[in-house]
Write a protein that holds these residues in place. Structure first.
Motif, PDB file in Angstrom:
ATOM      1  N   VAL A  70       6.285  -6.745  -5.490  1.00 43.23           N
ATOM      2  CA  VAL A  70       5.326  -5.892  -4.792  1.00 43.23           C
ATOM      3  C   VAL A  70       5.979  -4.594  -4.338  1.00 43.23           C
ATOM      4  CG1 VAL A  70       3.817  -5.706  -2.774  1.00 43.23           C
ATOM      5  CG2 VAL A  70       3.878  -7.835  -4.095  1.00 43.23           C
ATOM      6  N   ASP A  71       7.267  -4.644  -3.978  1.00 40.33           N
ATOM      7  CA  ASP A  71       7.909  -3.409  -3.511  1.00 40.33           C
ATOM      8  C   ASP A  71       8.129  -2.399  -4.635  1.00 40.33           C
ATOM      9  OD1 ASP A  71      10.141  -4.368  -4.872  1.00 40.33           O
ATOM     10  OD2 ASP A  71      11.369  -4.647  -3.082  1.00 40.33           O
ATOM     11  N   ARG A  72       7.950  -2.815  -5.904  1.00 38.07           N
ATOM     12  CA  ARG A  72       7.980  -1.842  -7.003  1.00 38.07           C
ATOM     13  C   ARG A  72       6.710  -0.992  -6.983  1.00 38.07           C
ATOM     14  NH1 ARG A  72      12.398  -0.651  -7.386  1.00 38.07           N
ATOM     15  NH2 ARG A  72      12.293  -1.607  -5.337  1.00 38.07           N
ATOM     16  N   LEU A  73       5.629  -1.568  -6.465  1.00 34.82           N
ATOM     17  CA  LEU A  73       4.365  -0.844  -6.362  1.00 34.82           C
ATOM     18  C   LEU A  73       4.291  -0.045  -5.076  1.00 34.82           C
ATOM     19  CD1 LEU A  73       1.485  -0.283  -7.422  1.00 34.82           C
ATOM     20  CD2 LEU A  73       0.747  -2.365  -6.227  1.00 34.82           C
ATOM     21  N   SER A  74       4.767  -0.629  -3.983  1.00 39.38           N
ATOM     22  CA  SER A  74       4.568   0.038  -2.702  1.00 39.38           C
ATOM     23  C   SER A  74       5.664  -0.233  -1.687  1.00 39.38           C
ATOM     24  CB  SER A  74       3.232  -0.403  -2.091  1.00 39.38           C
ATOM     25  OG  SER A  74       3.080   0.136  -0.794  1.00 39.38           O
ATOM     26  N   ARG A  75       6.171   0.860  -1.129  1.00 38.99           N
ATOM     27  CA  ARG A  75       6.886   0.864   0.146  1.00 38.99           C
ATOM     28  C   ARG A  75       6.191   1.893   1.045  1.00 38.99           C
ATOM     29  NH1 ARG A  75      11.729  -1.857   0.311  1.00 38.99           N
ATOM     30  NH2 ARG A  75      12.743  -2.363  -1.669  1.00 38.99           N
ATOM     31  N   LEU A  76       4.886   2.013   0.829  1.00 36.67           N
ATOM     32  CA  LEU A  76       4.091   3.045   1.487  1.00 36.67           C
ATOM     33  C   LEU A  76       3.833   2.724   2.953  1.00 36.67           C
ATOM     34  CD1 LEU A  76       1.415   3.395  -1.331  1.00 36.67           C
ATOM     35  CD2 LEU A  76       3.235   5.044  -0.832  1.00 36.67           C
ATOM     36  N   ASN A  77       3.565   3.793   3.728  1.00 36.09           N
ATOM     37  CA  ASN A  77       3.097   3.563   5.089  1.00 36.09           C
ATOM     38  C   ASN A  77       1.664   3.030   5.023  1.00 36.09           C
ATOM     39  OD1 ASN A  77       1.239   5.789   4.896  1.00 36.09           O
ATOM     40  ND2 ASN A  77       2.895   7.196   5.423  1.00 36.09           N
ATOM     41  N   GLU A  78       1.143   2.600   6.154  1.00 40.45           N
ATOM     42  CA  GLU A  78      -0.156   1.917   6.160  1.00 40.45           C
ATOM     43  C   GLU A  78      -1.282   2.792   5.615  1.00 40.45           C
ATOM     44  OE1 GLU A  78      -3.108  -0.563   9.212  1.00 40.45           O
ATOM     45  OE2 GLU A  78      -1.412   0.594  10.003  1.00 40.45           O
ATOM     46  N   THR A  79      -1.288   4.064   5.997  1.00 45.98           N
ATOM     47  CA  THR A  79      -2.359   4.961   5.554  1.00 45.98           C
ATOM     48  C   THR A  79      -2.355   5.124   4.039  1.00 45.98           C
ATOM     49  OG1 THR A  79      -2.309   6.175   7.647  1.00 45.98           O
ATOM     50  CG2 THR A  79      -3.301   7.295   5.754  1.00 45.98           C
ATOM     51  N   ASP A  80      -1.179   5.380   3.475  1.00 41.17           N
ATOM     52  CA  ASP A  80      -1.089   5.579   2.025  1.00 41.17           C
ATOM     53  C   ASP A  80      -1.341   4.278   1.265  1.00 41.17           C
ATOM     54  OD1 ASP A  80      -0.669   8.267   2.218  1.00 41.17           O
ATOM     55  OD2 ASP A  80       1.508   8.165   2.012  1.00 41.17           O
ATOM     56  N   TRP A  81      -0.903   3.148   1.834  1.00 42.55           N
ATOM     57  CA  TRP A  81      -1.182   1.866   1.184  1.00 42.55           C
ATOM     58  C   TRP A  81      -2.680   1.615   1.112  1.00 42.55           C
ATOM     59  CZ3 TRP A  81      -0.278  -1.564  -2.174  1.00 42.55           C
ATOM     60  CH2 TRP A  81      -0.827  -2.849  -2.108  1.00 42.55           C
ATOM     61  N   LYS A  82      -3.407   1.942   2.165  1.00 43.41           N
ATOM     62  CA  LYS A  82      -4.863   1.763   2.151  1.00 43.41           C
ATOM     63  C   LYS A  82      -5.505   2.659   1.093  1.00 43.41           C
ATOM     64  CE  LYS A  82      -5.558   0.129   6.885  1.00 43.41           C
ATOM     65  NZ  LYS A  82      -6.110   0.447   8.232  1.00 43.41           N
ATOM     66  N   ARG A  83      -4.968   3.858   0.922  1.00 39.36           N
ATOM     67  CA  ARG A  83      -5.494   4.760  -0.112  1.00 39.36           C
ATOM     68  C   ARG A  83      -5.262   4.180  -1.504  1.00 39.36           C
ATOM     69  NH1 ARG A  83      -2.861  10.249   2.397  1.00 39.36           N
ATOM     70  NH2 ARG A  83      -4.415  10.646   4.026  1.00 39.36           N
ATOM     71  N   LEU A  84      -4.056   3.648  -1.720  1.00 34.92           N
ATOM     72  CA  LEU A  84      -3.754   3.063  -3.023  1.00 34.92           C
ATOM     73  C   LEU A  84      -4.605   1.825  -3.269  1.00 34.92           C
ATOM     74  CD1 LEU A  84      -2.181   2.953  -5.632  1.00 34.92           C
ATOM     75  CD2 LEU A  84      -0.307   1.814  -4.411  1.00 34.92           C
TER      76      LEU A  84
END
Length: 201
Positions: A70-84
């Motif tokens: 999963v960390d290959r897809l995202s180490r995003l902050n909460e706001t950017d993760w919600k956008r993705l």
């Protein structure tokens, strides 16, 4: 249903394609055709990743975004993760990660009830692991900053050495009129590195 395999590493020095064999084996064992590979050297903390969004643009509803972790897809902050997440949901793309067994059922056809049930479980687990990946990123950044501050205080910090040989080759390719896509493919350098080096060319 097609698999679109996403491989990411954070820096130019890391091998983004390292997990390709594992993804190929996973797809083959499940009879899941691989439509394409998307490889890039970009930080998982950034939402703006050209290959990831090329993958999303190529995807059809029901396609699988296949990743090693999963960390290959995202180490995003909460706001950017919600956008993705919203982007993935709007395109009906299923995320399947080798380190998330609950997601494996999404790589095979299922009836509506089973699909919805495992989809809900997988969405929750994705949120949890994305949050863990971000915390790990923040912790490492904090420790790195502490180490740099200590080294600076002791007069020992000199920064990361530049790969002069590779950068010289990139500058030569830029001067020869090679496209950025060609240079990235040939050298494994990130686009941010090219943006910095183009000022020297």
């Amino acid at each position: 249903m097609l698999a679109r395999c996403y491989l990411r590493a954070s820096t130019d020095e890391q091998d983004a394609a390292r997990a390709r064999d594992d993804l190929e084996r996973f797809a083959a064992e499940r009879g899941l055709p691989v439509a394409s590979w998307y490889v890039e050297n970009e930080s998982g903390s950034k939402l703006a990743r050209p290959e990831l969004f090329r993958l999303l643009g190529d995807s059809k509803p029901g396609d699988v975004l296949l990743i090693e972790q999963v960390d290959r897809l995202s180490r995003l902050n909460e706001t950017d993760w919600k956008r993705l997440r919203a982007e993935l949901d709007s395109r009906s793309v299923r995320v399947v990660a080798l380190d998330l067994p609950t997601s494996w059922t999404l790589a095979a056809p299922a009836d509506e009830f089973t699909g919805r049930m495992f989809g809900a479980v997988n969405a929750m687990m994705l949120d949890v692991l994305a949050a863990v990946a971000r915390k790990d990123y923040d912790d490492r950044r904090r420790r790195q900053a502490q180490g740099i501050a200590k080294a600076k205080a002791g007069g020992r910090y000199r920064g990361r050495p530049e790969d002069a040989e590779r950068n010289a080759a990139i500058i030569k390719m830029l001067k020869a009129g090679q496209t950025w896509a060609t240079i990235v493919m040939a050298t494994g350098a990130s686009r941010s590195t090219l943006a910095r080096l183009v000022k020297r060319a």
